[in-house]
Scaffold this active site. Structure first.
Site, PDB file in Angstrom:
ATOM      1  N   CYS A  82       0.995  -1.010  -0.306  1.00  0.00           N
ATOM      2  CA  CYS A  82      -0.272  -0.003  -0.133  1.00  0.00           C
ATOM      3  C   CYS A  82       0.667   1.229   0.022  1.00  0.00           C
ATOM      4  O   CYS A  82       0.469   2.241  -0.569  1.00  0.00           O
ATOM      5  CB  CYS A  82      -0.550   0.460   1.147  1.00  0.00           C
ATOM      6  SG  CYS A  82      -2.025   0.863   1.409  1.00  0.00           S
ATOM      7  N   CYS A  83       1.449   1.553   0.596  1.00  0.00           N
ATOM      8  CA  CYS A  83       2.626   2.414   1.362  1.00  0.00           C
ATOM      9  C   CYS A  83       3.784   2.548  -0.553  1.00  0.00           C
ATOM     10  O   CYS A  83       3.380   3.513  -0.539  1.00  0.00           O
ATOM     11  CB  CYS A  83       3.694   2.469   2.018  1.00  0.00           C
ATOM     12  SG  CYS A  83       3.157   2.526   3.538  1.00  0.00           S
ATOM     13  N   CYS A 112      -0.919   7.941   7.247  1.00  0.00           N
ATOM     14  CA  CYS A 112      -2.623   7.759   6.947  1.00  0.00           C
ATOM     15  C   CYS A 112      -2.955   7.783   7.825  1.00  0.00           C
ATOM     16  O   CYS A 112      -2.580   6.272   9.162  1.00  0.00           O
ATOM     17  CB  CYS A 112      -2.714   6.813   5.619  1.00  0.00           C
ATOM     18  SG  CYS A 112      -1.462   7.093   4.278  1.00  0.00           S
ATOM     19  N   CYS A 154      -3.232   3.737   9.345  1.00  0.00           N
ATOM     20  CA  CYS A 154      -2.057   3.144  10.003  1.00  0.00           C
ATOM     21  C   CYS A 154      -1.697   4.316  10.326  1.00  0.00           C
ATOM     22  O   CYS A 154      -0.252   3.946  10.728  1.00  0.00           O
ATOM     23  CB  CYS A 154      -1.583   2.953   8.384  1.00  0.00           C
ATOM     24  SG  CYS A 154      -1.291   1.805   7.716  1.00  0.00           S
ATOM     25  N   CYS A 195       7.761   4.234   5.995  1.00  0.00           N
ATOM     26  CA  CYS A 195       6.631   4.081   4.462  1.00  0.00           C
ATOM     27  C   CYS A 195       7.001   3.149   3.607  1.00  0.00           C
ATOM     28  O   CYS A 195       7.099   3.444   2.685  1.00  0.00           O
ATOM     29  CB  CYS A 195       5.670   5.274   4.217  1.00  0.00           C
ATOM     30  SG  CYS A 195       7.133   6.661   3.518  1.00  0.00           S
TER      31      CYS A 195
END
Length: 234
Positions: free
Chosen positions: A119-120, A200, A203, A226
């Site tokens: 995702c990062c 985010c 997280c 990240c």
């Protein structure tokens, strides 16, 4: 940019800047790198105003790259707008993930849960790599007192043909806090609610007194970064 081609010795430059103040490091970078080829990457998080203030004092037209991942707190977006106005920053660029890549790799918006590293990479690493094309150097706000992988970061790093400056690397927490007091800068709206580091929404969590500043990031997972500082430049 090939620094040897412009008469710079990287090791000598790193030694010269190791004991420099944040402002001196920013000024040195602007003397080394041509206007328009130097930028600053900011999350507009809980400590971001300090670096942005030093940059604005030297040159408020230096481009600021802001990664809008699609998962940010509304408070962060509002804080960005507030700081931009207060500091007089004139070139803030909000960079977003590629929509086609999002549709293909995170169609349900739950990649943060199943694979936070992926995702990062999708929402931060790839967009930043695109945004930094055309830049020969950039500033970021990492500090050694954050601990972990950041405890030994140098003041300047070389990423291929690009220079990465860490003006606050050897600053103390009191020095960073002092910038807010000196300039009367506002705090991130979530700082008062127990968030010592803000990224985010999915997280990021509150921390307890005595916890590490970044312990609220990816809490409960074996992850502390990240990837924009640990993944090789694309």
């Amino acid at each position: 940019m090939n620094i040897s081609a412009i008469g710079l010795d990287f090791d000598e430059l790193r030694r010269d800047l190791e004991g420099a103040s944040p402002r001196e490091i920013v000024e040195a970078a602007t003397n080394i790198i041509c206007p328009g080829r130097l930028g600053v990457v900011s999350s507009f998080g809980t400590e971001s105003a300090a670096l942005l203030a030093y940059v604005a004092e030297v040159d408020p037209s230096i481009p600021v790259v802001f990664l809008d991942t699609g998962w940010l707190f509304e408070e962060t977006l509002a804080y960005r707008d507030d700081l931009v106005a207060r500091l007089g920053l004139t070139d803030v660029r909000s960079i977003r993930p590629d929509p086609d890549a999002l549709a293909e790799r995170d169609p349900n918006g739950d990649l943060w849960f199943s694979n936070p590293d992926a995702c990062c990479f999708l929402r931060k690493v790839e967009p930043l790599a695109r945004a930094l094309k055309g830049f020969d150097g950039w500033f970021n706000g990492r500090k050694r007192y954050h601990g972990g992988q950041r405890s030994a970061i140098p003041v300047i790093e070389q990423e291929g043909n690009r220079l990465k400056f860490n003006p606050l690397a050897n600053a103390t927490r009191d020095e960073v806090e002092g910038v807010y007091d000196r300039l009367g800068l506002p705090r991130h709206p979530l700082a008062a609610q127990g968030f010592t580091s803000v990224g985010c929404m999915p997280c990021t969590s509150r921390t307890k007194p005595g916890d590490d500043l970044r312990s609220g990031r990816w809490a409960g997972r074996s992850k502390s970064e990240c990837g924009i500082h640990t993944v090789p430049t694309l």
